[in-house]
Enzyme design. Structure first.
Site, PDB file in Angstrom:
ATOM      1  N   ASP A   1      -2.298   2.045  -9.963  1.00 61.19           N
ATOM      2  CA  ASP A   1      -0.866   1.770 -10.067  1.00 61.19           C
ATOM      3  C   ASP A   1      -0.463   0.520  -9.287  1.00 61.19           C
ATOM      4  O   ASP A   1      -0.713   0.404  -8.088  1.00 61.19           O
ATOM      5  CB  ASP A   1      -0.066   2.975  -9.546  1.00 61.19           C
ATOM      6  CG  ASP A   1      -0.276   4.184 -10.449  1.00 61.19           C
ATOM      7  OD1 ASP A   1      -0.163   4.033 -11.672  1.00 61.19           O
ATOM      8  OD2 ASP A   1      -0.570   5.270  -9.911  1.00 61.19           O
TER       9      ASP A   1
ATOM     10  N   ASP B   1      -7.502  -0.123  -6.933  1.00 61.92           N
ATOM     11  CA  ASP B   1      -6.409   0.824  -7.183  1.00 61.92           C
ATOM     12  C   ASP B   1      -5.914   0.688  -8.625  1.00 61.92           C
ATOM     13  O   ASP B   1      -6.148  -0.346  -9.274  1.00 61.92           O
ATOM     14  CB  ASP B   1      -5.283   0.492  -6.190  1.00 61.92           C
ATOM     15  CG  ASP B   1      -4.099   1.404  -6.329  1.00 61.92           C
ATOM     16  OD1 ASP B   1      -4.259   2.583  -6.693  1.00 61.92           O
ATOM     17  OD2 ASP B   1      -2.976   0.915  -6.070  1.00 61.92           O
TER      18      ASP B   1
END
Lengths: 174, 174
Positions: free
Chosen positions: B8, B6
């Site tokens: 963020d 991922d």
């Protein structure tokens, strides 16, 4: 059932736009018919090939594409029946990313942002069906039904179940 | 082995930026420590919550994030050893798409565009490992090893193998 649907040359007429932009830039008269079996850049004089290859980096190119005939109507029905994701290998052209999102908002507003994928390669997609015009995407797809969507450049490609157009897709899935 | 990572709050310090932008906008002094277990917008007066929620739509927000400590060094080594993809659920914010691509070019140039995915949901990813700070992404991931990356908002979340930081990931995979 989960279906992945490509953008360029499946729901968006990128090929037609390449021909149109080339003809406008060079006052030429290339037709779709004479391109059959080739990429557009392969059909133009060598000194113009780079210009065609750079269409994808020009502002507005992806934003102004025409939807492919019947794609909206059929995809809307598919979307009511199956889990449908738009999956476009767009990361090579960062300028295209928001244009593609805005284009979907305009022409395919029923495809929720949760169901939109901009990626590099498609073999990481987990699902049942991939509708795509590029054999290299279909080859590595691990789902049960890769479908080659007919585009001028792939008319001579063999080895895949083919979807001739969106009416053909409707006949297969609706 | 295929790893999805991922962006963020895993490689990009979005949480820290929310606090920083809020403090600057409202001349406040919110600290990361007091936010533990909450989203940043939940920690501010109700009249300021919408402003925090809209950070993600402001030009430059995603482009100027700091990389998470040690993420570059460890990810570079992982990338030499495994098939590594960056996978960010970014489609809700079309303005973020090119910023995220440009940010990766700057901070993670060794992640090829073919290995970048901007999507809506992550259960369509086919691979072995997902490193993510959001439990709802991990819950639906079908690979063998979903890993919860520690972020201020998830310190009280249970039920997942946890990666405390990038040194922890190095210890697990390198």
């Amino acid at each position: 059932m989960t279906l992945f649907v490509d953008m360029d040359e499946v729901i968006a007429d990128t090929y037609g736009a390449h021909v149109e932009w080339y003809n406008k830039d060079f006052n030429a008269a290339l037709t779709l018919e004479e391109c059959h079996g080739k990429e557009v850049w392969q059909m133009v004089p060598e000194k113009h090939q780079q210009s065609v290859r750079l269409h994808a980096t020009r502002p507005g190119f992806f934003r102004t594409l025409d939807p492919i005939a019947n794609s909206r109507e059929v995809l809307k029905e598919l979307n009511n029946k199956y889990e449908v994701f738009i999956a476009s290998a767009a990361m090579q052209f960062p300028n295209s990313l928001q244009e593609k999102s805005d284009w979907l908002d305009e022409h395919f507003p029923f495809i929720h942002w949760k169901n939109r994928i901009l990626c590099g390669e498609k073999h990481i997609l987990k699902g049942d069906v991939l509708i795509d015009d590029r054999s290299y995407n279909l080859q590595r797809f691990t789902g049960e039904r890769p479908l080659l969507f007919t585009s001028p450049h792939n008319v001579h490609t063999n080895g895949f179940e083919r979807a001739m157009d969106w009416e053909d897709i409707a006949a297969k899935f609706l």
